[in-house]
Scaffold this active site. Structure first.
Site, PDB file in Angstrom:
ATOM      1  CD  GLU A 166      13.900 103.657  25.148  1.00 10.22           C
ATOM      2  OE1 GLU A 166      14.429 103.147  26.282  1.00 10.22           O
ATOM      3  OE2 GLU A 166      13.436 103.206  24.408  1.00 10.22           O
ATOM      4  CD  GLU A 354      15.636 104.389  20.467  1.00  5.40           C
ATOM      5  OE1 GLU A 354      15.790 103.061  21.449  1.00  5.40           O
ATOM      6  OE2 GLU A 354      17.101 104.820  21.122  1.00  5.40           O
TER       7      GLU A 354
HETATM    8  C1  NOJ Z   1      16.594 102.385  24.363  1.00  2.37           C
HETATM    9  C2  NOJ Z   1      17.335 103.218  23.984  1.00  2.37           C
HETATM   10  O1  NOJ Z   1      17.449 104.091  23.866  1.00  2.37           O
HETATM   11  C3  NOJ Z   1      18.548 103.163  23.407  1.00  2.37           C
HETATM   12  O2  NOJ Z   1      19.837 103.755  23.866  1.00  2.37           O
HETATM   13  C4  NOJ Z   1      18.991 100.958  23.465  1.00  2.37           C
HETATM   14  O3  NOJ Z   1      20.131 100.739  22.620  1.00  2.37           O
HETATM   15  C5  NOJ Z   1      17.758 100.580  23.072  1.00  2.37           C
HETATM   16  N1  NOJ Z   1      16.688 100.545  23.675  1.00  2.37           N
HETATM   17  C6  NOJ Z   1      18.107  99.149  22.699  1.00  2.37           C
HETATM   18  O4  NOJ Z   1      18.013  98.261  23.831  1.00  2.37           O
END
Ligand code: NOJ
Length: 442
Positions: A166, A354
């Site tokens: 990200e 994710e």
């Molecule tokens: C994306 C991130 O990569 C992760 O570290 C985070 O916990 C989640 N979003 C939830 O916000």
């Protein structure tokens, strides 16, 4: 696998965590200081929470991996902590830190779990930040050197590599809004960080491939963007936001360059541009990681600097919001895939690296009764089905295996399939964990 979702047999099912959010052990084995350790000291985290122990994954990884197996999952994604294996961001590998990832990888393989490693999930060595962090072009070279160390350490056993996690979030929140580490603000930090991160991402992919890595990708966060009305000004405003948050971190890699025509403020990136950067920004990953948590509604706002648009918060729209203030909107992932597949114009596979949700769970009548999370996954998986073939979606990683340190939100936002009691560090499967286990036919 139950008929309910009839995903292909070779679909990759996994769960994820990241180093800083779970490992703890911040002083163990000569680990260096990261920008997040420093950010915590400024009391910038909700409730002054700290990740110094977090889930203690550093010591408890073997039993956590057994939980992955218990869920019926055979893929596990985590990140390597840069300051753990190269404490100051340059120089030789730190043997004690490297041993941890050696042991972790061997344990995964012994338990029959396929490892996926993210090289950069936001924990830059603080020493590098002293020299400007991602605003300094030298960090690109430091990063490539670090990727060499990672591959040298684990490349004999690990096939799956995700170069960055990200970039939009760590550059936007960390170098423009100042709400994540390293807490920098403004366009003069954002633009050089954007450019250098894009260079590091593309070069990192090429580097790992040249070293012989088998399956190399990178993971982006995207949001589904909707205009607030059908008025032309709102549609154009939504498009500008879409370009800024969804495209500026992928277009250079795809060969489209920066979207400067519709976002004139981005023209200033020329200041950081060196000869050949056009070439250096290109890369062809073996797969794209896609992470979508919400949608945004955008309205024209003449007074907003740079972008003349504003995002209308989900709360003020009276939508159901997650514990990090995002609208719970099931079709977001499938809407993003519709756009992304057409935009990237190739059949490079996609992994949902994710996928998760977090509501305040302390209100639940029964502890661990996270039915809302099951509902979320049921709906998202349903909207994902048509994409398995049409968009070449090859896998999905639940975020997260367990509750963990949610960055500036501390432990306020629980994303886990497993509950973690942060006083005793005891893990307990939530209802959603039982559901995942059941879905995969255990
Ligand atoms: C994306 C991130 O990569 C992760 O570290 C985070 O916990 C989640 N979003 C939830 O916000």
């Amino acid at each position: 696998m139950k008929d309910l979702y009839s995903f292909p047999h070779d679909f990759t099912w996994g769960a994820g965590i990241s180093a800083y959010q779970t490992e703890g052990g911040v002083n163990a084995g000569g680990r260096g200081v990261s920008i997040w350790d420093e950010f915590e000291k400024k009391k910038s985290i909700r409730n002054k929470h700290s990740a110094s122990v977090a889930c203690d994954f550093y010591n408890r990884y073997a039993s956590d991996l057994r939980s992955v197996k218990w869920l019926g999952l055979s893929h596990f994604k985590t990140s390597i902590s840069w300051p753990r294996i190269q404490p100051s961001g340059k120089g030789n590998i730190n043997k004690a830190g490297a041993d941890f990832y050696d042991r972790l990888t061997d344990e995964m393989l012994e338990q029959g779990i396929e490892p996926w490693y993210v090289a950069y999930h936001w924990d830059l060595p603080a020493e590098l930040q002293k020299k400007g962090g991602w605003t300094n072009r030298d960090t690109v070279f430091r990063f490539l050197d670090y990727c060499d160390l990672c591959f040298g350490l684990l490349g004999d056993r690990v096939n799956n590599w995700i170069v960055m996690n990200e970039p939009l979030v760590f550059v936007g929140a960390g170098y423009f809004m100042g709400i994540h580490a390293p807490g920098r603000r403004g366009m003069n930090n954002f633009l050089p960080a954007l450019h250098h991160v894009n260079l590091a991402n593309a070069q990192g992919i090429k580097n790992l491939k040249n070293l012989g890595a088998k399956h190399v990708g990178t993971a982006h966060s995207f949001a589904s963007i909707h205009p607030s009305t059908k008025l032309d000004v709102d549609i154009k405003a939504a498009n500008r936001v879409h370009l800024a948050i969804n495209q500026s971190f992928i277009d250079p890699m795809l060969g489209y360059g920066y979207p400067t025509e519709k976002l004139p403020f981005m023209k200033k990136i020329e200041r950081y541009w060196e000869q050949n950067d056009g070439q250096l920004l290109l890369a062809s990953p073996d797969f794209w990681g896609v992470q979508v948590y919400t949608r945004e509604i955008v309205k024209y706002a003449w007074w907003m600097p740079y972008i003349q648009a504003r995002i209308i918060s989900a709360k003020s729209r009276k939508k159901i919001v997650s514990s990090i203030g995002q609208e719970v909107y099931y079709p977001a992932l499938s809407e993003v895939l519709d756009w992304f597949i057409q935009h990237k114009a190739s059949d490079t596979p996609v992994y949902i690296t994710e996928c998760g949700i977090s509501m305040q769970e302390s209100f639940l009548e029964q502890p661990f009764d996270d039915t809302y999370r099951i509902e979320y996954y049921q709906n998202v998986l349903e909207t994902l089905k048509p994409h398995i073939q049409n968009s070449n979606v090859k896998g999905l990683f639940y975020w997260s295996l367990m509750d963990n340190f949610e960055w500036a939100e501390g432990y306020f936002a629980p994303f886990g399939l497993f509950h973690v009691d942060f006083k005793t560090l005891k893990r307990t499967p939530k209802k959603s964990a039982e559901w995942v286990r059941n879905l995969l036919g255990q």
